[in-house]
Scaffold this active site. Structure first.
Site, short mmCIF file in Angstrom:
data_model
loop_
_atom_site.label_atom_id
_atom_site.label_comp_id
_atom_site.label_asym_id
_atom_site.label_seq_id
_atom_site.Cartn_x
_atom_site.Cartn_y
_atom_site.Cartn_z
CG ASN A 68 6.53 14.90 -71.66
OD1 ASN A 68 6.02 14.43 -72.51
ND2 ASN A 68 6.85 16.16 -71.02
NE ARG A 69 9.54 6.51 -70.95
CZ ARG A 69 10.16 6.83 -69.80
NH1 ARG A 69 9.71 7.53 -68.79
NH2 ARG A 69 11.42 6.23 -69.52
#
Length: 412
Positions: A210-211
């Site tokens: 994920n970011r």
């Protein structure tokens, strides 16, 4: 550490070579080091090398006529400012826990009234054995502080929790041990913080992630350390350096993160700020998955990752305060309230990540507690961290905690 005197006990572990580097760092910092070497420790480092770096005689024999002419084991036990056992093998921890006095090092540990720092090192199975964990709990309850162990590769071509902490980490832990009066309201407390994403491998090249940048979790770790806490930061792959004074354990996957968190227990509080991937590939491909012209993409079967927040909330050695994070894109508060109940944690810090929060410098959060919901304004992540650290200090209260050396309930 300038002017401080450390009695360094080196017990039997292949990682004993790191005691030489720790000795060098201590002397460079201005400390005096008096070494005590067990028979097992002498299998891995020579007394000549230890003596050369320490600049002092190495003590080994309980039955030395010269050394015991003035009851040397008592003098050794009482003269330093602190005692560090680096590495602390499973055997030596067991002997300490049960009060054995069958060699010089064990006798010194039984006789000392000085602060004690333990740096465990052993195979992951030995570290996780109930006997070792019971011995650790007993020693911590008696006031010993602990640094490590870390998670990673071992001499036996295996991997897991049990690696000796790095010398710089041990040096920082000793400095904190010897300066509690300047450490702030969380002095004597151990706080576990998770940060960053996890990477779940699909094949040797690709992964699920994920970011998350880790900025908020790392800021929280730094804010807690600034208040005097002994912080273990378990983080996924990030581009950030660990905050000063924080012991950092780097991991890749959710399963590695859970293992590192359990290895860090006991703790007075756990702040689970990491954005852990919910799923992983059900089977990691041994070779890179190739694109075949005219063929559809290979199917990707997913499996659930372990729930770190729920596991810590229901753990047999549950921290007195467990805080989770809820990264939401809709119904932020409602979802966070439900998550707190579902996970069994004490607090949830909820935020809306539909904008630029992940990787950004600011955050707007809602603190969900048993008392209700507090809406905090949009703030720099460092300020969010400072506010949360202050709330943790207020909740824990006092300077002596479960992980810091006193068993029992932490006041709410």
């Amino acid at each position: 550490m300038a002017g401080r005197h450390v009695l360094l006990v080196v017990s039997g572990s292949v990682s004993a070579y790191k005691a030489l580097e720790l000795t060098r760092l201590l002397r460079k910092a201005g400390a005096r080091v008096t070494p005590v070497l067990t028979a097992g420790g002498a299998r891995f480092v020579t007394p000549h090398a230890l003596q050369a770096i320490a600049g002092e005689a190495v003590h080994q024999d309980l039955w030395s006529l010269a050394g015991e002419a003035e009851i040397g084991h008592i003098r050794l036990a009482r003269m330093p400012d602190a005692v560090a056992v680096v590495p602390a093998s499973a055997s030596f921890l067991a002997r300490m826990a049960h009060g054995l006095a069958d060699d010089l090092a064990a006798t010194v540990m039984l006789a000392t009234d000085r602060p004690v720092l333990l740096a465990p090192a052993m195979n992951w199975a030995m570290w996780g054995h109930p006997a070792t964990q019971a011995n650790m709990d007993l020693l911590i309850a008696r006031g010993a502080r602990v640094v490590g162990p870390g998670v990673g590769a071992m001499a036996e071509a295996e991997s897991g929790p049990g690696r000796l902490a790095e010398p710089a980490e041990i040096l920082a832990a000793l400095a904190a041990l010897l300066a509690p009066e300047a450490a702030g309201p969380l002095a004597g407390r151990h706080v576990l913080v998770t940060s960053g994403p996890t990477h779940e491998p699909i094949d040797p090249v690709r992964y699920i992630a994920n970011r998350s940048s880790g900025r908020q979790g790392h800021a929280i770790a730094g804010a807690l350390a600034a208040l005097g806490a002994r912080v273990t930061l378990v983080h996924g792959p990030v581009a950030l350096p660990p905050p000063p004074g924080v012991r950092a354990v780097g991991v890749e996957s959710a399963r590695e993160m859970l293992a590192a968190c359990e290895a860090a227990l006991p703790a007075d509080a756990a702040i689970c700020a990491a954005a852990v991937a919910d799923w992983r590939a059900a089977g990691e491909a041994a070779q890179k998955l190739k694109k075949v012209p005219g063929q559809p993409p290979p199917p990707l079967a997913l499996a659930l990752n372990p729930d770190i927040l729920a596991t810590l909330s229901g753990h047999a050695r549950r921290p007195a305060l467990v805080v989770g994070f809820a990264a939401e894109t809709e119904k932020v508060v409602a979802n966070a309230v439900a998550k707190r109940q579902r996970k069994g944690c004490d607090w949830i810090v909820a935020n809306d990540v539909s904008g630029d929060v992940m990787g950004g410098a600011e955050n707007a959060v809602h603190l969900v507690t048993e008392a209700g919901v507090e809406d905090w304004p949009r703030l720099p992540k460092q300020e969010v961290a400072a506010r949360l650290a202050a709330r943790v200090a207020a909740r824990l209260g006092g300077a002596e905690g479960i992980a810091g050396g006193m068993a029992g309930e932490v006041p709410a």
